[in-house]
Write a protein that holds these residues in place. Structure first.
Motif, PDB file in Angstrom:
ATOM      1  N   PHE A  52      37.852  31.187  30.327  1.00 16.38           N
ATOM      2  CA  PHE A  52      36.548  31.828  30.162  1.00 16.38           C
ATOM      3  C   PHE A  52      35.683  31.077  29.161  1.00 16.38           C
ATOM      4  N   ASN A  53      36.348  30.494  28.159  1.00 14.88           N
ATOM      5  CA  ASN A  53      35.584  29.754  27.158  1.00 14.88           C
ATOM      6  C   ASN A  53      34.870  28.544  27.753  1.00 14.88           C
ATOM      7  N   LEU A  54      35.281  28.178  28.955  1.00 17.06           N
ATOM      8  CA  LEU A  54      34.625  27.036  29.600  1.00 17.06           C
ATOM      9  C   LEU A  54      33.265  27.416  30.191  1.00 17.06           C
ATOM     10  N   ILE A  55      33.026  28.758  30.289  1.00 21.51           N
ATOM     11  CA  ILE A  55      31.811  29.199  30.983  1.00 21.51           C
ATOM     12  C   ILE A  55      30.539  28.484  30.495  1.00 21.51           C
ATOM     13  N   PRO A  56      30.307  28.436  29.165  1.00 21.32           N
ATOM     14  CA  PRO A  56      29.065  27.790  28.715  1.00 21.32           C
ATOM     15  C   PRO A  56      28.980  26.329  29.161  1.00 21.32           C
ATOM     16  N   PHE A  57      30.108  25.636  29.158  1.00 17.87           N
ATOM     17  CA  PHE A  57      30.080  24.226  29.534  1.00 17.87           C
ATOM     18  C   PHE A  57      29.808  24.059  31.023  1.00 17.87           C
TER      19      PHE A  57
ATOM     20  N   ASP B  62      27.134  32.159  26.446  1.00 18.28           N
ATOM     21  CA  ASP B  62      28.150  32.328  25.423  1.00 18.28           C
ATOM     22  C   ASP B  62      28.400  33.817  25.142  1.00 18.28           C
ATOM     23  N   ALA B  63      27.292  34.555  25.004  1.00 16.79           N
ATOM     24  CA  ALA B  63      27.384  35.976  24.710  1.00 16.79           C
ATOM     25  C   ALA B  63      28.072  36.718  25.855  1.00 16.79           C
ATOM     26  N   MET B  64      27.721  36.359  27.063  1.00 14.19           N
ATOM     27  CA  MET B  64      28.331  36.989  28.239  1.00 14.19           C
ATOM     28  C   MET B  64      29.835  36.754  28.237  1.00 14.19           C
TER      29      MET B  64
ATOM     30  N   ILE C 260      29.568  42.753  34.070  1.00 10.05           N
ATOM     31  CA  ILE C 260      28.361  41.959  33.772  1.00 10.05           C
ATOM     32  C   ILE C 260      27.172  42.884  33.543  1.00 10.05           C
ATOM     33  N   LEU C 261      27.038  43.891  34.419  1.00 11.05           N
ATOM     34  CA  LEU C 261      25.936  44.850  34.254  1.00 11.05           C
ATOM     35  C   LEU C 261      26.069  45.600  32.942  1.00 11.05           C
ATOM     36  N   ASP C 262      27.303  45.968  32.612  1.00 14.03           N
ATOM     37  CA  ASP C 262      27.572  46.630  31.336  1.00 14.03           C
ATOM     38  C   ASP C 262      27.047  45.790  30.182  1.00 14.03           C
TER      39      ASP C 262
END
Ligand SMILES: Nc1ncnc2c1ncn2[C@@H]1O[C@H](COP(=O)(O)OP(=O)(O)O)[C@@H](O)[C@H]1O
Ligand SMILES: [Mg+2]
Lengths: 319, 523
Positions: free
Chosen positions: A286-291, A264-266, A7-9
């Protein structure tokens, strides 16, 4: 803690910021569109469908006339047409706005899915066509941090940002804006002062069609150069959430869209980070993250926002 | 001199002449061949019970409805008024019964809406709007803060904004549809001053109300309507509230119910240091204590928003009590649920009829069963007993004169007065020990008010303890045995109806103590 490091990267990577901007752009168009519609008192959950139509028409125009710019014009025409349908049903006939908008979403999905093969010759997606060229800021120095961040963005990104200011200006600084707010809050009051409630609402809904279809066109002719089936993939709904989270203001919508864009970018950065070695079977998760972020944020904030008082309430002219 | 019906050649002296107006709604003939004559420069009152057709008539004059038949002449010229724009163009302005304001916009923005001053490029010129609004507000002595948001100002101020809206558009003929329904006595007085000033400026004013003493106080002529027809036209000097009431209702009415002397019995409800918060979680009731005895009516007077509705909700279990105790019939009900409280013998006529007292989509029969629907005789082991529900409803509808007496009609099709009678019927039928009655006659007309008042007195006769919360001072004064005045969540003092005047009560409602009110009223 690989994940923390990843994440920091991402935060340290200029690409993350340019991805955030380009992911936020389609949301921002649709969000501003929804804003215009709802400010006048007409809900428009059809943003998703209108975006999809815009994406499809954009490629269709490009294929037919050889220019993505004409594609954009065709996209806006189709978006306005779909919005007109919604306006006609929900303003003039006081139809249930959710039902009318849902019908438009289904229509858009059906129509674009059905036309894809007969028009473009293959199922699933079209060929790759010309896209709208990016704006290169060469003076930033190719390869520099700043260049990677904002040096090569689509003109759509700039347009979306300009539209935030324009929308704010229209709503809060013009006569039209005062009337938009009045009609969305208390249409009867506006009516008794000779303001045309139907006229203002038509304007709002048509704006939502124009803007949302631009958001869709960005996905096809701005980013990919092709149309793939159901390529909006829920972005219209996320845009709606951003509009609510932004408390029905252009500035709020901008911040909310940037937040969702960043999510989304993350997601993209994490998936492509080799040190995490995410198996392809886990990627859909992972694609669920934005939702998930949308859900959490909206659930946390929604009680603190206030919609226009007459939002979603049909107005019937008296006898 | 009786009311002068003008001939055609005199119409030029009349600001408004409406002739033979007919307006048919799907179910009702709202205006049945109505004639109205308003002389230029007069204050003309239109009175009539709810549903008489007053608002419908005015909405046609303002272009919101189009008449089925009849004609309108303004200053002697016949014109077609198809929409509010046409009305505004000939100098008509209207302050509606329900205010037409946009809550989140400022006072200035509301006033100029639809006729906004602009600067270069047709942009909205807020500065000029503020300046112009300030100017007319000073010119007519209607004080407002031009930058305040409508949702933050009092109802009285909102009304000033409504009047300014019409003046900003250059109105010469002002229609005010029941402007005093929402005002305190002091605010009403202030409004009358404004109306007289406007009259001195040469404006013509049409003033709609069903409060007859206001008609006598402020108007030059009166038109009375009943059932869509004009039933009287008379110069104000030559009539009385009694005569107007009879013309309005079509029979003799009691303007003030007779209350018999009665000794109060033992304590039924005891409230100790009660604290309640409002919806925003701010203190609304700040430590009040009182008790009510059997066969006694305790009135709570106060301007809306001073904690009365929170008190009402807390006593009936609809709202959490922050501190204090409520003892009912010897039992602590401080944390009891609404159902427990009802079971213990308290019934409730809620101020907000549509929110709490009834389900408007339900039939009259179901509304009458509501709240007792789970037990005998309304239900049998988990099933509704429709035979009993219908039988009981029929009887109650007859006894309480709910019209039409159709128990299978949805409640939304009844008029406000008849809905209230239906609610009163149900609450009466609980055979309560104590009844919390809040704003029981708000928006009702003389006939229905008379009925509800006598029903409340019947309850008192049957030894029920009654808490009467009302903003209507007349109502409080004529029904109560004792009166508490509530101001900003506290009780300003206790008085009895025969030791206090309406004016003193009004001052106490604005935050004075009885002594202060006395000395101020003397001046
Ligand atoms: N828009 C409408 N549609 C149908 N009926 C109406 C409408 N407005 C008023 N009415 C009916 O017309 C009658 C007169 O109403 P109104 O003019 O509001 O009376 P008032 O103002 O004297 O209380 C009532 O019976 C009312 O129910
Ligand atoms: Mg009315």
């Amino acid at each position: 803690m690989n994940i923390l490091k990843a994440i920091l990267d991402a935060f340290a990577n200029p690409i993350f910021y340019s991805l955030t901007l380009s992911a936020a752009t389609p949301l921002l168009f649709a969000s501003l569109g929804g804003l215009f519609s709802e400010k006048t008192g007409v809900t428009n959950i059809a943003l998703e469908g209108i975006m999809l139509l815009g994406a499809f028409s954009g490629i269709l125009g490009t294929a037919l006339f050889g220019s993505p710019w004409i594609g954009i014009i065709l996209a806006m025409i189709s978006g306005a047409a779909a919005a007109a349908l919604h306006a006609w049903a929900s303003i003039n006939f006081q139809a249930n706005q959710i039902v009318s908008a849902t019908a438009i979403i289904l229509l858009a999905q059906g129509l674009t899915g059905f036309l894809l093969e007969p028009v473009f010759g293959k199922p699933g997606s079209t060929e790759i066509y010309d896209k709208i060229p990016k704006i290169e800021l060469k003076f930033l120095g190719k390869g520099s941090f700043l260049y990677n961040m904002i040096g090569s963005l689509s003109p759509f990104v700039y347009l979306a940002l300009i539209l935030v200011v324009v929308s704010w200006f229209i709503i809060y600084k013009t006569k039209l804006g005062l009337r938009i707010i009045a009609v969305g809050e208390n249409p009867e009051a506006a009516d008794t002062l000779g303001v045309s409630v139907y006229g203002i609402r038509w304007f709002g809904v048509l704006m939502s069609g124009l803007l949302a279809s631009l958001g869709g066109a960005y996905l096809s002719v701005g980013e990919l150069g092709q149309f793939t089936e159901n390529m909006t993939n829920g972005k219209g709904f996320i845009a709606l959430a951003a509009m609510i989270l932004g408390n029905w203001t252009p500035k709020g919508a901008l911040f909310a869209c940037l937040l969702f864009g960043a999510a989304d970018a993350m997601n993209e950065q994490l998936q492509s980070n080799p040190s995490l070695a995410i198996p392809s079977s886990a990627k859909p998760l992972f694609n669920l993250i934005p939702f998930v972020i949308t859900l959490i944020v909206v659930a946390g904030f929604v009680g603190k926002t206030r919609s226009p008082a007459a939002d979603g309430v049909p107005y019937e002219k008296k006898g | 001199m009786p009311f002068h019906i003008p001939q055609e050649e005199e119409y030029k002296d009349y600001a408004v002449v409406m002739k033979g107006i007919v307006k048919q709604f799907p179910k009702v003939l709202a205006n049945d061949n109505v004639d109205l004559y308003i002389k230029r420069g007069e204050i003309h009152a239109i009175v009539g019970e709810n549903g008489a057709g007053k608002s419908t008539l005015m909405n046609q004059l303002y272009g919101l409805y189009n008449a089925d038949a009849g004609k309108i002449l303004i200053n002697g010229k016949e014109i077609a008024i198809d929409n509010p724009k046409d009305a505004i163009a000939v100098g008509i302005g209207m302050v509606h019964q329900h205010f037409m304001l946009v809550g989140p916009l400022s006072v200035a923005e509301n006033i100029v809406l639809g006729d906004e001053p602009t600067k270069k490029f047709n942009l909205f010129d807020l500065k000029r709007a503020r300046r112009e609004v300030k100017k007319i507000s000073e010119e007519y002595g209607l004080k407002v803060d031009v930058d305040a948001k409508i949702e933050d100002i009092s109802v009285g101020t909102q009304q000033r904004v409504e009047i300014l809206k019409t003046l900003f558009r250059g109105a010469d003929i002002l229609i005010l549809d029941e402007p005093t329904a929402v005002l305190t006595p002091q605010e009403t007085e202030e409004l009358f001053v404004v109306l007289r000033n406007l009259q001195n400026d040469g404006k013509t004013i049409i003033f709609i109300t069903h409060k007859l003493n206001e008609v006598i106080a402020v108007s030059n002529n009166v038109t009375v309507m009943r059932g869509g027809k004009v039933t009287g036209q008379i110069p104000t000097k030559e009539t009385s509230t009694r005569e107007l009431a009879n013309m309005m209702v079509g029979r003799e009415v009691l303007l003030r119910v007779e209350k018999e002397k009665k000794e109060a019995g033992e304590k039924v409800l005891e409230v100790q240091d009660l604290k309640v918060n409002d919806n925003r979680d701010l203190p609304a009731v700040k430590g009040v204590s009182f008790d009510i005895r059997k066969g006694e009516i305790l009135g709570i007077a106060g301007v809306a928003g001073n904690g009365q509705s929170e008190l009402e909700d807390a006593l009936t279990g609809l709202r959490k009590k922050i501190a204090g105790t409520v003892t009912f019939n010897g039992v602590d009900i401080s944390t009891a649920t609404p159902r427990d409280i009802r079971e213990a013998g308290m019934s409730h006529i809620a101020a907000d009829r549509y929110k709490y007292a009834m389900v408007k989509e339900f039939t009259v029969a179901y509304n009458i069963a509501l709240g007792r629907h789970y037990k005998q005789p309304f239900a049998d082991g988990g099933f509704l007993n429709h035979r009993k529900i219908n039988a009981i409803s029929k009887e109650l509808v007859k006894k309480f004169d709910v019209r039409p007496p159709e128990i299978q009609l949805s409640a939304e099709n009844l008029s406000g007065g008849n809905q209230q009678k239906m609610v009163v019927a149900r609450e009466f039928d609980y055979n309560p020990l104590c009844m919390v009655v809040s704003q029981p006659t708000r928006g009702l007309d003389i006939g229905a008010i008379e009925f509800i008042h006598s029903t409340i007195l019947d309850l008192r006769q049957e030894d029920v303890a009654i808490l009467l919360i009302s903003m209507e001072l007349e109502e409080i004064l004529s029904l109560s045995d004792r009166i508490l005045v509530m101001y900003e969540g506290q009780i300003m003092g206790e008085v009895t109806p025969d030791e206090v005047t309406m004016e003193e009560l009004g001052l106490m409602m604005a935050g004075s103590t009885l002594e202060e009110a006395r000395s101020e009223a003397d001046e």
